[in-house]
Design an enzyme around this catalytic site. Structure first.
Site, PDB file in Angstrom:
ATOM      1  N   PHE A  75     -37.052 -47.675  10.430  1.00 43.28           N
ATOM      2  CA  PHE A  75     -37.291 -48.996  11.013  1.00 43.28           C
ATOM      3  C   PHE A  75     -36.853 -48.954  12.473  1.00 43.28           C
ATOM      4  CE2 PHE A  75     -36.164 -53.265  12.312  1.00 43.28           C
ATOM      5  CZ  PHE A  75     -37.229 -54.014  11.841  1.00 43.28           C
ATOM      6  N   ASP A  96     -31.948 -43.512  17.480  1.00 43.57           N
ATOM      7  CA  ASP A  96     -31.960 -44.968  17.341  1.00 43.57           C
ATOM      8  C   ASP A  96     -30.656 -45.371  16.652  1.00 43.57           C
ATOM      9  OD1 ASP A  96     -32.179 -47.564  16.414  1.00 43.57           O
ATOM     10  OD2 ASP A  96     -34.249 -47.369  15.720  1.00 43.57           O
ATOM     11  N   LYS A 123     -27.817 -54.798  18.149  1.00 43.82           N
ATOM     12  CA  LYS A 123     -27.038 -55.480  17.113  1.00 43.82           C
ATOM     13  C   LYS A 123     -25.593 -55.707  17.537  1.00 43.82           C
ATOM     14  CE  LYS A 123     -30.083 -54.284  13.269  1.00 43.82           C
ATOM     15  NZ  LYS A 123     -30.614 -55.642  13.053  1.00 43.82           N
TER      16      LYS A 123
END
Length: 403
Positions: free
Chosen positions: A143, A228, A257
């Site tokens: 993702f 990532d 995040k």
């Protein structure tokens, strides 16, 4: 008949139904405030938060350090345009590059933007240094975000036909299968992009030999290795950055995040040799915005000063032990993850129901797929919070069995 007045929550939910675009199934509660490990809804119900805003609230809810930084910065400068440097931008860039082992940083507002920046940089590298190479190898079940390019990079099978035609130039290979990755490399390949732990994909980590192999492949062909770390960075896995578990460094690193502790912020970092963008190649209205920079600087300082990465390792170990104890009595299997990015499997189809039962019991957990529960609490979590969480989870499993 006397008509009862609607509750505040009912009125808010009715307004939401009329005004908020439907993009997610949300329960019939409205969150109103948060403090530390807890959220409260408009009815005054308290929830122990083991979702952490999808691994965002690294310092817990409404932390003092973030409140003070935002208040202080808002009183002097909120926005100055990305056309100019600002003091918090320079300070945060210096601190972030120094602790990450990278040289240069581009700031954005979301993880998808950071990954989009990495994709653009990889293609720029391909255009400048690799005879126009543009393809990027990513992993199945990965993702990377919700822009068209990052959705194309993402390896979720259910997204394959969504918003077709997708952005061309992405190949997906299985995690920890070095042969498959090597076979996918062509003279059009400019980068390999991986999550070190697939969070949304169910919390599956790459192994060290595989990652070492990816580094060798990229070095051999002059391709970029992109990590990532939108979800794994900023102390989440028990190290400040997940790559520290492996001792293997990337050419490009993306963060999001937890970097802003709840304030919208992300970053794409790289080495000096890949500082390739020309003016106009990349940008963004809110890139390096002073308020976000002050937030990021405050969050990172707090992470470092309180050594919350170490707390993530310690409390993560304690939580894993507690889950293994629960597994003696309930259908819990495949407990996995690093630090405070953890998951376990439940019987097929039980994930959402278990999460719903926990919600009614005052515990927030996440079920990223029908057979998986993911736990990503704030990095400030203490043993007493974990004990309370395990107590509620035990009751939830008992209810699931009797249903």
């Amino acid at each position: 008949m006397i008509q009862m007045e609607k509750s505040v929550t009912a009125a808010l939910l009715e307004t939401a139904e009329k005004s908020v675009l439907y993009t997610a199934r949300r329960p019939g509660i409205v969150m109103e405030r948060g403090e530390g490990m807890f959220l409260w809804d408009t009815e005054g119900t308290r929830y122990l938060d083991f979702v952490g805003g999808w691994a965002v609230t690294s310092l817990g809810h409404s932390p003092a350090a973030l409140q003070e930084a935002l208040s202080r910065q808002a009183s002097t400068l909120v926005h100055a345009s990305p056309s100019y440097y600002n003091k918090p931008m320079i300070q945060f860039a210096e601190l972030l590059t120094s602790v990450s082992g990278m040289d240069k940083v581009f700031f954005a507002s979301s993880g998808a933007e950071a990954n989009e920046s990495a994709i653009k940089l990889a293609r720029k590298h391909g255009a400048v240094n690799m005879n126009g190479a543009y393809e990027i190898i990513t992993l199945t079940n990965s993702f990377h975000g919700r822009t068209l390019a990052t959705m194309s990079a993402t390896g979720k099978p259910q997204w394959k036909e969504l918003y077709a035609p997708k952005v061309d130039g992405f190949k997906h290979v299985p995690i920890n299968d070095l042969d498959a990755c090597f076979a996918a490399v062509t003279n059009h390949t400019c980068a390999i992009m991986v999550e070190l732990v697939q969070g949304e994909g169910g919390v599956h980590a790459v192994n060290e030999a595989y990652l070492y192999g990816l580094r060798k492949i990229c070095d051999m062909y002059g391709m970029l290795l992109i990590f990532d770390e939108i979800q794994t960075g900023m102390g989440r896995t028990g190290k400040l950055f997940a790559y520290e578990h492996y001792g293997i460094k990337p050419d490009v690193l993306t963060l999001g995040k937890g970097i802003g502790g709840g304030f919208p912020l992300s970053a794409m970092l790289t080495k000096d040799k890949y500082d390739l963008f020309e003016p106009g190649d990349q940008g963004g209205t809110y890139s390096g915005q002073p308020l976000a920079m002050a937030a990021g600087y405050a969050v990172l300082q707090e992470l470092l000063e309180r050594n919350l990465a170490r707390n993530a390792a310690k409390q993560g170990s304690y939580l894993v032990n507690g889950l293994h104890e629960l597994a003696c009595d309930f259908a819990i299997s495949n407990i996995r993850g690093k630090g405070l990015l953890l998951a376990f499997d439940v019987p097929e189809g039980a994930g959402a129901e278990l999460a719903a039962i926990c919600l009614r019991g005052g515990l927030l957990i996440n079920s990223p797929n029908p057979s998986t529960i993911r736990l990503v609490p704030p990095l400030i979590v203490a043993q007493k919070d974990i004990d309370e969480m395990l107590h509620i989870l035990r009751h939830a499993f008992n209810q699931l069995k009797s249903a």
